[in-house]
Scaffold this active site. Structure first.
Site, PDB file in Angstrom:
ATOM      1  N   TYR A 157       0.844  -1.208   0.000  1.00 28.22           N
ATOM      2  CA  TYR A 157       0.000   0.000   0.000  1.00 28.22           C
ATOM      3  C   TYR A 157       0.883   1.265   0.000  1.00 28.22           C
ATOM      4  CZ  TYR A 157      -4.406   2.506   0.498  1.00 28.22           C
ATOM      5  OH  TYR A 157      -5.494   3.318   0.275  1.00 28.22           O
ATOM      6  N   LYS A 164      -3.296   8.407   2.641  1.00 34.02           N
ATOM      7  CA  LYS A 164      -4.531   8.226   3.430  1.00 34.02           C
ATOM      8  C   LYS A 164      -4.361   8.790   4.848  1.00 34.02           C
ATOM      9  CE  LYS A 164      -7.323   6.081   0.485  1.00 34.02           C
ATOM     10  NZ  LYS A 164      -8.377   6.845  -0.217  1.00 34.02           N
TER      11      LYS A 164
HETATM   12  P1  NAD Z   1     -12.309   2.910  -8.352  1.00 33.23           P
HETATM   13  O1  NAD Z   1     -11.118   2.673  -9.223  1.00 33.23           O
HETATM   14  O2  NAD Z   1     -13.619   2.468  -8.836  1.00 33.23           O
HETATM   15  O3  NAD Z   1     -12.403   4.463  -7.942  1.00 33.23           O
HETATM   16  C1  NAD Z   1     -11.290   5.326  -7.908  1.00 33.23           C
HETATM   17  C2  NAD Z   1     -11.713   6.586  -8.643  1.00 33.23           C
HETATM   18  O4  NAD Z   1     -10.709   7.588  -8.559  1.00 33.23           O
HETATM   19  C3  NAD Z   1     -11.980   6.330 -10.137  1.00 33.23           C
HETATM   20  O5  NAD Z   1     -13.296   6.667 -10.459  1.00 33.23           O
HETATM   21  C4  NAD Z   1     -11.013   7.291 -10.818  1.00 33.23           C
HETATM   22  O6  NAD Z   1     -11.534   7.850 -12.008  1.00 33.23           O
HETATM   23  C5  NAD Z   1     -10.849   8.338  -9.725  1.00 33.23           C
HETATM   24  N1  NAD Z   1      -9.688   9.210  -9.974  1.00 33.23           N
HETATM   25  C6  NAD Z   1      -8.369   8.863 -10.021  1.00 33.23           C
HETATM   26  N2  NAD Z   1      -7.636   9.947 -10.367  1.00 33.23           N
HETATM   27  C7  NAD Z   1      -8.505  10.985 -10.513  1.00 33.23           C
HETATM   28  C8  NAD Z   1      -8.361  12.358 -10.884  1.00 33.23           C
HETATM   29  N3  NAD Z   1      -7.165  12.889 -11.188  1.00 33.23           N
HETATM   30  N4  NAD Z   1      -9.478  13.130 -10.935  1.00 33.23           N
HETATM   31  C9  NAD Z   1     -10.697  12.614 -10.653  1.00 33.23           C
HETATM   32  N5  NAD Z   1     -10.899  11.328 -10.320  1.00 33.23           N
HETATM   33  C10 NAD Z   1      -9.809  10.521 -10.254  1.00 33.23           C
HETATM   34  O7  NAD Z   1     -11.913   2.192  -6.975  1.00 33.23           O
HETATM   35  P2  NAD Z   1     -12.606   2.228  -5.529  1.00 33.23           P
HETATM   36  O8  NAD Z   1     -12.050   1.049  -4.827  1.00 33.23           O
HETATM   37  O9  NAD Z   1     -14.055   2.406  -5.665  1.00 33.23           O
HETATM   38  O10 NAD Z   1     -11.937   3.525  -4.853  1.00 33.23           O
HETATM   39  C11 NAD Z   1     -12.694   4.595  -4.328  1.00 33.23           C
HETATM   40  C12 NAD Z   1     -12.130   5.071  -3.016  1.00 33.23           C
HETATM   41  O11 NAD Z   1     -12.275   4.039  -2.044  1.00 33.23           O
HETATM   42  C13 NAD Z   1     -10.651   5.429  -3.033  1.00 33.23           C
HETATM   43  O12 NAD Z   1     -10.435   6.572  -2.222  1.00 33.23           O
HETATM   44  C14 NAD Z   1     -10.004   4.220  -2.386  1.00 33.23           C
HETATM   45  O13 NAD Z   1      -8.772   4.541  -1.801  1.00 33.23           O
HETATM   46  C15 NAD Z   1     -11.057   3.902  -1.362  1.00 33.23           C
HETATM   47  N6  NAD Z   1     -10.982   2.551  -0.777  1.00 33.23           N
HETATM   48  C16 NAD Z   1     -10.996   1.457  -1.582  1.00 33.23           C
HETATM   49  C17 NAD Z   1     -10.936   0.186  -1.004  1.00 33.23           C
HETATM   50  C18 NAD Z   1     -10.913  -1.072  -1.860  1.00 33.23           C
HETATM   51  O14 NAD Z   1     -10.506  -2.122  -1.349  1.00 33.23           O
HETATM   52  N7  NAD Z   1     -11.365  -1.028  -3.117  1.00 33.23           N
HETATM   53  C19 NAD Z   1     -10.867   0.047   0.394  1.00 33.23           C
HETATM   54  C20 NAD Z   1     -10.866   1.204   1.191  1.00 33.23           C
HETATM   55  C21 NAD Z   1     -10.929   2.450   0.591  1.00 33.23           C
HETATM   56  C1  IMJ Z   2      -3.897  -0.934  -3.186  1.00 34.99           C
HETATM   57  C2  IMJ Z   2      -2.533  -1.182  -3.274  1.00 34.99           C
HETATM   58  C3  IMJ Z   2      -1.888  -2.094  -2.450  1.00 34.99           C
HETATM   59  C4  IMJ Z   2      -2.609  -2.785  -1.496  1.00 34.99           C
HETATM   60  C5  IMJ Z   2      -3.973  -2.549  -1.408  1.00 34.99           C
HETATM   61  C6  IMJ Z   2      -4.629  -1.631  -2.261  1.00 34.99           C
HETATM   62  N1  IMJ Z   2      -4.938  -3.066  -0.579  1.00 34.99           N
HETATM   63  C7  IMJ Z   2      -6.149  -2.508  -0.855  1.00 34.99           C
HETATM   64  C8  IMJ Z   2      -6.004  -1.600  -1.911  1.00 34.99           C
HETATM   65  C9  IMJ Z   2      -4.660  -4.081   0.430  1.00 34.99           C
HETATM   66  C10 IMJ Z   2      -7.398  -2.801  -0.129  1.00 34.99           C
HETATM   67  C11 IMJ Z   2      -7.099  -0.774  -2.542  1.00 34.99           C
HETATM   68  N2  IMJ Z   2      -7.136   0.578  -1.923  1.00 34.99           N
HETATM   69  C12 IMJ Z   2      -7.576   0.661  -0.557  1.00 34.99           C
HETATM   70  C13 IMJ Z   2      -6.768   1.737  -2.577  1.00 34.99           C
HETATM   71  O1  IMJ Z   2      -6.850   2.805  -1.988  1.00 34.99           O
HETATM   72  C14 IMJ Z   2      -6.238   1.714  -3.952  1.00 34.99           C
HETATM   73  C15 IMJ Z   2      -5.647   2.801  -4.497  1.00 34.99           C
HETATM   74  C16 IMJ Z   2      -4.984   2.804  -5.782  1.00 34.99           C
HETATM   75  C17 IMJ Z   2      -4.942   1.714  -6.645  1.00 34.99           C
HETATM   76  C18 IMJ Z   2      -4.251   1.824  -7.865  1.00 34.99           C
HETATM   77  C19 IMJ Z   2      -4.110   0.663  -8.806  1.00 34.99           C
HETATM   78  C20 IMJ Z   2      -3.790   1.086 -10.225  1.00 34.99           C
HETATM   79  C21 IMJ Z   2      -2.909   2.287 -10.335  1.00 34.99           C
HETATM   80  N3  IMJ Z   2      -2.908   3.214  -9.337  1.00 34.99           N
HETATM   81  C22 IMJ Z   2      -3.621   3.056  -8.167  1.00 34.99           C
HETATM   82  N4  IMJ Z   2      -3.673   4.090  -7.314  1.00 34.99           N
HETATM   83  C23 IMJ Z   2      -4.348   3.980  -6.156  1.00 34.99           C
HETATM   84  O2  IMJ Z   2      -2.229   2.474 -11.351  1.00 34.99           O
END
Ligand code: NAD
Ligand code: IMJ
Length: 257
Positions: A157, A164
């Site tokens: 991460y 974050k």
């Molecule tokens: P997702 O890829 O569907 O959403 C990420 C979004 O960020 C996308 O819609 C992308 O277009 C947008 N984005 C990236 N760069 C941008 C920019 N320059 N301008 C505007 N938008 C931009 O994935 P998700 O998992 O739904 O992520 C949404 C949020 O949830 C993130 O903050 C992520 O860190 C958080 N989150 C995700 C998880 C997980 O396991 N998926 C867990 C906890 C928190």
């Molecule tokens: C992302 C990376 C490493 C470990 C991770 C994650 N774990 C989880 C996530 C354990 C749950 C997903 N997460 C919480 C995120 O916030 C992801 C952010 C993200 C993911 C990508 C993948 C593709 C890329 N850039 C990204 N930037 C942010 O090119």
């Protein structure tokens, strides 16, 4: 019975596709009666968002790449024209370069660090400021998505964990500034969910298994669970809550072993 968000107006940033947490939140808010505005990051995602939005009643779709001040400004100018005021803003955006999310944090580059902070953390402050004139008219709520990696070391991460941590701290500082304007701001720390942002992350499937084994609820987090918690935090029911991070993670974060 009247709906929880009847007559309310919300903007959600971060829908990329139907798996996006932002889309689950959109469905929860729209299901409670809110009028919705959605943004898309760039032309590549516009079609996706417009197709999904067909399920919504009279949606407003706007471009907003949060790395560009001019796009944020134009987005809220048009939102003001169309909606007049705003009740809810949801930030569901994160980005770091792919190469920063593998291997050691020690290898993080200056530019990689700056990009992750800019898109994943600073954007919340920029959006909160742009939305304040619309939100303060009748009071409002802001919500951002975060992850356990802000406070604990999670493999790969890396720079996103540092972003974050800054995002969560920003939520507290913004809560202090915005409270006097009757605007609340909170975070949801979601458990791992298989979205576009989780795709290709090494060890992700193993991590989902580990949570099913260790978390008090012994299951993975579903997007709809995050949507329902978002609905609560953005509604009148949470009127006494600001600056808070609510975990929606099957209870995983409470475990020591
Ligand atoms: P997702 O890829 O569907 O959403 C990420 C979004 O960020 C996308 O819609 C992308 O277009 C947008 N984005 C990236 N760069 C941008 C920019 N320059 N301008 C505007 N938008 C931009 O994935 P998700 O998992 O739904 O992520 C949404 C949020 O949830 C993130 O903050 C992520 O860190 C958080 N989150 C995700 C998880 C997980 O396991 N998926 C867990 C906890 C928190
Ligand atoms: C992302 C990376 C490493 C470990 C991770 C994650 N774990 C989880 C996530 C354990 C749950 C997903 N997460 C919480 C995120 O916030 C992801 C952010 C993200 C993911 C990508 C993948 C593709 C890329 N850039 C990204 N930037 C942010 O090119």
């Amino acid at each position: 019975m009247t709906q929880l968000l009847a007559g309310k107006k919300a903007i959600v940033l971060g829908v990329a596709n139907k798996r996006s947490i932002a889309w689950a939140i959109t469905r929860a808010l729209a299901g409670a009666g809110a009028r919705m505005a959605l943004t898309f990051q760039g032309p590549r995602l516009e079609d996706n968002v417009r197709k999904l939005a067909k399920d919504l009643d009279d949606p407003l779709i706007l471009p907003c790449d949060v790395s560009e001040d001019s796009q944020i400004e134009e987005c809220f100018r048009r939102l003001g024209e169309e909606f007049g005021s705003l009740d809810i803003l949801v930030h569901s955006i994160a980005f770091a370069r792919r190469e920063e999310l593998d291997g050691e944090f020690l290898a993080t580059s200056r530019e990689g660090y700056q990009i992750a902070q800019d898109i994943s953390s600073y954007s919340l402050t920029a959006l909160a400021r742009a939305a304040t004139p619309l939100l303060e008219k009748e009071g409002g709520a802001i919500l951002a998505l975060t992850y356990l990696g802000s406070g604990k070391v999670i493999p790969n991460y890396n720079v996103m964990g540092v972003a974050k941590a800054a995002l969560e701290s920003s939520i507290r500082y913004l809560a202090s500034d915005l409270g006097k304007r009757n605007i609340r701001i909170n975070g949801i720390s979601a458990g791992p969910i298989n979205t576009l942002s989780a795709r290709g992350i090494s060890g992700f499937t193993k991590m989902l298994e580990l949570i099913r084994e260790k978390a008090p609820l012994h299951r993975n987090t579903e997007p709809a669970e995050v949507g329902d918690a978002a609905l609560f935090l953005c509604s009148h029911l949470a009127r006494g809550i600001t600056g808070e991070i609510l975990h929606v993670d099957s209870g995983y974060h409470i475990m020591g072993m």
